[in-house]
Each structure stands twice: as C-alpha cells, then as structure tokens.
Motif scaffolding. Sequence first.
Motif, PDB file in Angstrom:
ATOM      1  N   ARG A 137      63.888  -8.988  37.766  1.00 38.27           N
ATOM      2  CA  ARG A 137      65.112  -8.170  37.718  1.00 38.27           C
ATOM      3  C   ARG A 137      66.248  -8.875  36.980  1.00 38.27           C
ATOM      4  NH1 ARG A 137      67.058  -6.201  43.242  1.00 38.27           N
ATOM      5  NH2 ARG A 137      68.077  -4.590  41.982  1.00 38.27           N
ATOM      6  N   SER A 138      66.272 -10.218  37.061  1.00 38.35           N
ATOM      7  CA  SER A 138      67.331 -10.979  36.384  1.00 38.35           C
ATOM      8  C   SER A 138      66.922 -11.420  34.984  1.00 38.35           C
ATOM      9  CB  SER A 138      67.711 -12.200  37.220  1.00 38.35           C
ATOM     10  OG  SER A 138      66.596 -13.063  37.395  1.00 38.35           O
ATOM     11  N   ASN A 139      65.760 -10.917  34.508  1.00 39.49           N
ATOM     12  CA  ASN A 139      65.262 -11.197  33.159  1.00 39.49           C
ATOM     13  C   ASN A 139      64.881 -12.648  32.931  1.00 39.49           C
ATOM     14  OD1 ASN A 139      65.557  -8.505  31.935  1.00 39.49           O
ATOM     15  ND2 ASN A 139      67.752  -8.842  32.258  1.00 39.49           N
ATOM     16  N   HIS A 140      64.607 -13.390  33.999  1.00 40.82           N
ATOM     17  CA  HIS A 140      64.100 -14.743  33.842  1.00 40.82           C
ATOM     18  C   HIS A 140      62.587 -14.744  33.647  1.00 40.82           C
ATOM     19  CE1 HIS A 140      67.964 -15.926  36.062  1.00 40.82           C
ATOM     20  NE2 HIS A 140      68.089 -16.239  34.795  1.00 40.82           N
ATOM     21  N   LEU A 141      61.946 -13.625  33.954  1.00 42.53           N
ATOM     22  CA  LEU A 141      60.529 -13.431  33.675  1.00 42.53           C
ATOM     23  C   LEU A 141      60.352 -12.140  32.890  1.00 42.53           C
ATOM     24  CD1 LEU A 141      58.918 -14.282  37.147  1.00 42.53           C
ATOM     25  CD2 LEU A 141      58.832 -15.697  35.087  1.00 42.53           C
ATOM     26  N   ASP A 142      59.392 -12.132  31.967  1.00 38.15           N
ATOM     27  CA  ASP A 142      59.112 -10.904  31.207  1.00 38.15           C
ATOM     28  C   ASP A 142      58.426  -9.863  32.090  1.00 38.15           C
ATOM     29  OD1 ASP A 142      60.091 -11.995  28.780  1.00 38.15           O
ATOM     30  OD2 ASP A 142      58.195 -13.050  28.492  1.00 38.15           O
ATOM     31  N   LEU A 143      57.537 -10.321  32.924  1.00 38.26           N
ATOM     32  CA  LEU A 143      56.850  -9.409  33.845  1.00 38.26           C
ATOM     33  C   LEU A 143      56.360 -10.192  35.048  1.00 38.26           C
ATOM     34  CD1 LEU A 143      53.503  -9.825  33.455  1.00 38.26           C
ATOM     35  CD2 LEU A 143      53.978  -8.637  31.339  1.00 38.26           C
ATOM     36  N   GLY A 144      56.078  -9.465  36.126  1.00 38.00           N
ATOM     37  CA  GLY A 144      55.612 -10.088  37.348  1.00 38.00           C
ATOM     38  C   GLY A 144      54.399  -9.374  37.895  1.00 38.00           C
ATOM     39  N   LEU A 145      53.592 -10.100  38.632  1.00 37.09           N
ATOM     40  CA  LEU A 145      52.416  -9.560  39.308  1.00 37.09           C
ATOM     41  C   LEU A 145      52.616  -9.812  40.790  1.00 37.09           C
ATOM     42  CD1 LEU A 145      49.734 -11.119  36.934  1.00 37.09           C
ATOM     43  CD2 LEU A 145      50.863  -8.907  36.708  1.00 37.09           C
ATOM     44  N   VAL A 146      52.784  -8.739  41.550  1.00 38.10           N
ATOM     45  CA  VAL A 146      53.180  -8.897  42.951  1.00 38.10           C
ATOM     46  C   VAL A 146      52.317  -8.043  43.864  1.00 38.10           C
ATOM     47  CG1 VAL A 146      55.573  -9.479  42.383  1.00 38.10           C
ATOM     48  CG2 VAL A 146      54.935  -7.087  42.742  1.00 38.10           C
ATOM     49  N   GLU A 147      52.393  -8.367  45.148  1.00 38.69           N
ATOM     50  CA  GLU A 147      51.609  -7.668  46.161  1.00 38.69           C
ATOM     51  C   GLU A 147      52.514  -6.829  47.052  1.00 38.69           C
ATOM     52  OE1 GLU A 147      50.861 -11.450  49.002  1.00 38.69           O
ATOM     53  OE2 GLU A 147      50.569 -11.736  46.861  1.00 38.69           O
ATOM     54  N   GLY A 148      52.000  -5.703  47.519  1.00 38.46           N
ATOM     55  CA  GLY A 148      52.775  -4.861  48.420  1.00 38.46           C
ATOM     56  C   GLY A 148      53.693  -3.897  47.686  1.00 38.46           C
ATOM     57  N   GLU A 149      54.584  -3.292  48.445  1.00 33.11           N
ATOM     58  CA  GLU A 149      55.477  -2.277  47.899  1.00 33.11           C
ATOM     59  C   GLU A 149      56.653  -2.915  47.165  1.00 33.11           C
ATOM     60  OE1 GLU A 149      56.762   0.530  50.795  1.00 33.11           O
ATOM     61  OE2 GLU A 149      54.736   1.047  51.446  1.00 33.11           O
ATOM     62  N   VAL A 150      57.042  -2.301  46.055  1.00 34.27           N
ATOM     63  CA  VAL A 150      58.224  -2.721  45.299  1.00 34.27           C
ATOM     64  C   VAL A 150      59.106  -1.496  45.141  1.00 34.27           C
ATOM     65  CG1 VAL A 150      59.112  -3.673  43.149  1.00 34.27           C
ATOM     66  CG2 VAL A 150      56.925  -4.485  44.059  1.00 34.27           C
ATOM     67  N   ASN A 151      60.299  -1.545  45.708  1.00 34.47           N
ATOM     68  CA  ASN A 151      61.194  -0.389  45.683  1.00 34.47           C
ATOM     69  C   ASN A 151      62.522  -0.767  45.039  1.00 34.47           C
ATOM     70  OD1 ASN A 151      59.445   1.451  47.183  1.00 34.47           O
ATOM     71  ND2 ASN A 151      59.846   0.142  48.946  1.00 34.47           N
ATOM     72  N   HIS A 152      62.520  -0.837  43.719  1.00 33.84           N
ATOM     73  CA  HIS A 152      63.741  -1.116  42.963  1.00 33.84           C
ATOM     74  C   HIS A 152      63.808  -0.147  41.787  1.00 33.84           C
ATOM     75  CE1 HIS A 152      64.848  -4.781  45.123  1.00 33.84           C
ATOM     76  NE2 HIS A 152      63.588  -5.145  45.069  1.00 33.84           N
ATOM     77  N   SER A 153      64.892   0.591  41.691  1.00 33.40           N
ATOM     78  CA  SER A 153      65.010   1.627  40.661  1.00 33.40           C
ATOM     79  C   SER A 153      65.116   1.047  39.258  1.00 33.40           C
ATOM     80  CB  SER A 153      66.234   2.507  40.950  1.00 33.40           C
ATOM     81  OG  SER A 153      67.425   1.732  40.964  1.00 33.40           O
ATOM     82  N   ASP A 154      65.440  -0.250  39.148  1.00 32.48           N
ATOM     83  CA  ASP A 154      65.583  -0.857  37.827  1.00 32.48           C
ATOM     84  C   ASP A 154      64.287  -1.494  37.327  1.00 32.48           C
ATOM     85  OD1 ASP A 154      65.657  -2.785  39.788  1.00 32.48           O
ATOM     86  OD2 ASP A 154      67.192  -4.013  38.827  1.00 32.48           O
ATOM     87  N   LEU A 155      63.171  -1.248  38.030  1.00 35.28           N
ATOM     88  CA  LEU A 155      61.894  -1.814  37.628  1.00 35.28           C
ATOM     89  C   LEU A 155      60.862  -0.734  37.345  1.00 35.28           C
ATOM     90  CD1 LEU A 155      61.427  -4.764  40.176  1.00 35.28           C
ATOM     91  CD2 LEU A 155      62.177  -4.922  37.793  1.00 35.28           C
ATOM     92  N   ASP A 156      60.032  -0.979  36.337  1.00 36.03           N
ATOM     93  CA  ASP A 156      58.830  -0.182  36.123  1.00 36.03           C
ATOM     94  C   ASP A 156      57.698  -0.838  36.912  1.00 36.03           C
ATOM     95  OD1 ASP A 156      59.560   1.948  34.492  1.00 36.03           O
ATOM     96  OD2 ASP A 156      59.501   0.712  32.692  1.00 36.03           O
ATOM     97  N   VAL A 157      56.956  -0.043  37.655  1.00 37.87           N
ATOM     98  CA  VAL A 157      55.879  -0.569  38.499  1.00 37.87           C
ATOM     99  C   VAL A 157      54.576   0.126  38.123  1.00 37.87           C
ATOM    100  CG1 VAL A 157      55.064  -0.930  40.848  1.00 37.87           C
ATOM    101  CG2 VAL A 157      57.527  -0.950  40.375  1.00 37.87           C
ATOM    102  N   GLN A 158      53.554  -0.668  37.784  1.00 43.23           N
ATOM    103  CA  GLN A 158      52.229  -0.138  37.479  1.00 43.23           C
ATOM    104  C   GLN A 158      51.221  -0.724  38.461  1.00 43.23           C
ATOM    105  OE1 GLN A 158      52.399  -1.299  33.103  1.00 43.23           O
ATOM    106  NE2 GLN A 158      51.167   0.569  32.967  1.00 43.23           N
ATOM    107  N   ALA A 159      50.382   0.129  39.023  1.00 45.46           N
ATOM    108  CA  ALA A 159      49.342  -0.355  39.928  1.00 45.46           C
ATOM    109  C   ALA A 159      48.322  -1.160  39.138  1.00 45.46           C
ATOM    110  CB  ALA A 159      48.673   0.816  40.628  1.00 45.46           C
ATOM    111  N   LEU A 160      47.960  -2.323  39.660  1.00 44.22           N
ATOM    112  CA  LEU A 160      46.980  -3.188  39.011  1.00 44.22           C
ATOM    113  C   LEU A 160      45.601  -3.037  39.660  1.00 44.22           C
ATOM    114  CD1 LEU A 160      46.139  -5.426  37.072  1.00 44.22           C
ATOM    115  CD2 LEU A 160      47.064  -7.092  38.698  1.00 44.22           C
ATOM    116  N   MET A 161      45.534  -3.259  40.964  1.00 41.95           N
ATOM    117  CA  MET A 161      44.278  -3.114  41.684  1.00 41.95           C
ATOM    118  C   MET A 161      44.565  -3.013  43.172  1.00 41.95           C
ATOM    119  SD  MET A 161      42.599  -6.967  41.772  1.00 41.95           S
ATOM    120  CE  MET A 161      42.590  -7.203  40.013  1.00 41.95           C
TER     121      MET A 161
END
Length: 305
Positions: A137-161
């Motif tokens: 969110r602070s642009n210190h990473l280009d993208l992240g791979l995370v587990e569980g629910e992500v509820n932030h309107s400023d992020l695009d979220v794609q299901a991985l597996m």
Amino acid sequence: MIADPLKIFVTVAELKNFSRAAEELYLSQPSVSLQIRNLENELGSKLINRSPKHLELTQAGEILYGIAKQILLLYDKAKLEINQLTNTVTGSLKVGASYTIGEYILPYALTEFVAQFPNVDIEASIANTVEITNAVRSNHLDLGLVEGEVNHSDLDVQALMEDEIILVVPNQHVLAGLPVVTAEDLQDRVWILRESGSGTRDFSDKLIKDWNIDVKKTHIFGSSQAVKQAVIAGLGIALVSSWIVHKELKTKELTAIRIKDKRLVRSFSIIRPKNSEMSMAMNIFTENLLSHDLISSLIDNNSSV
C-alpha cells in the motif's frame, strides 16, 4: 540515472527519515542529503523541514512529491516500452510474501522466473500478512503474496490458489488417537498461535471464536516454522497450512487430525496497488504465478516431499 534524485526525494518523503531512506536505497546518508540539497538549489526552494525528531514536506515539497511520483511512473513506462523494442525484460521487481508463501512457494516461483529473465533484479521480502499488505500500500513493494482476506479499497486482489488448514497435535497428545475431533474435543486445550497480524493467526482466532472454544493457554510464536517445532516438542496443538507440515507428516513427527464435517480452507492472493502501472517484469511474474503449470508443479512438489 535521470530519475535518481526524484526517487531519492520520494523515498525520503514517504519514509520521513533520511537514514531509513538511505538504507532502503543502498546509499549513504550524506549522499541522500546531498541529492536533496541539489534539488533544493536547482528549484530555488526548500523542500523539507527537518529537526532531530521530525521531518515534514514544505508546500514546495508537497508539490514536487505529487509530480515526482507521476514522473517516476512515466519513466518506468518509458523503460518498459523501450525494452519491448528489443523484447528484453530488465529492471527490478520488489515482491513480498507472508511467511507460508514466502518459505514454501515464492522460492520456486522466483527460480523459474530468474531462469527465464536473468536481467531482472529481484528483491524479496518475507513478513506477516499485515506487514506485506502495508508495504504494498505504501509502494515499498511492487506486489505481495498474502494469505487470508485482504479488504483494502486501494488494492487489486487476485486469487492465487486455495490453501488447506489442518489441525496438528503432538504424537503423544490425547487427541492423537482420535480419527476425527469435534469442537467439544478442542475445549480447554493449550494452543500454539502465530503473532497478531499473521494470516494464520487470524484464521485460528476466527475458528476459536466461531466454535466458542475455551482456550486453556496460548503460546505465541513469530513464524510458522517455530509453531511447527513447538507442536513437535509437545507444547500444544495448532492450526497450520498443509504446506508447512507435509514433510513432518510423512516422517510421522506429528499427527494431523480431521475436524468433523469441516474442511478448512483459505485463499492465497496476489495484491498490488490499484491502478498502478505494471512493468513488464511484474506482468510476466504475475502471469507465471497464475499459470496452471506452475501451480500444478508446486502442488505436486508439496505432496511428493
């Protein structure tokens, strides 16, 4: 590089600290300070007010920050289009992952990507889900791979597996002899949990709350590896990703128990800032992650070890 002074300024503005910005950019603090002074001299205006405990942008600094962000995005876009002329994938990729993904999935994905595109500089970070999400969110990473629910309107979220969560107990535990357990069986037990901010911790907390489980005692550990070892040592029971215990289950170092009428699953997701420009490296890495072949090979590797 033409964009270097602006990148340094933007990093200082976002981190609000010269020392941390220098560390982030692999520069010395005097070099960072010199670049900021040169910008101020060139523009004829003070950009940053700083004291020993505080740093803030001046009005001129706020103006430059907004425009500098746009310039850096356009510069990256220009590099992308120029590289496309020669069909060469270069640049850098900053990717972060929560612990389970970072320790068991990301290394394989990066190995495949680097073999195809050796000219891309990779910077990988592993932390818990909240920390990775905040870094994206602070642009210190280009993208992240995370587990569980992500509820932030400023992020695009794609299901991985899909990730299966299983209950593991020490081999000598009273529950180890049961073919299945119920919520009643889990009452008044000692639980091994991850720290707050972990996706696995959120999942465990939700199940304990939803099932009205009375917890006798908890022990908190800061990594999935430590949780696993604590269970093996006999300290308590835990809910963990199936990814982290496949080897130990095969060698019978601990016991997995099915929960009656329940299959516990969660999502692994790819996150990135919404509406951000994606470099060619980001695009290809994301496509590789989402490819059926990569996911299948990862799952096969997990089940065969």
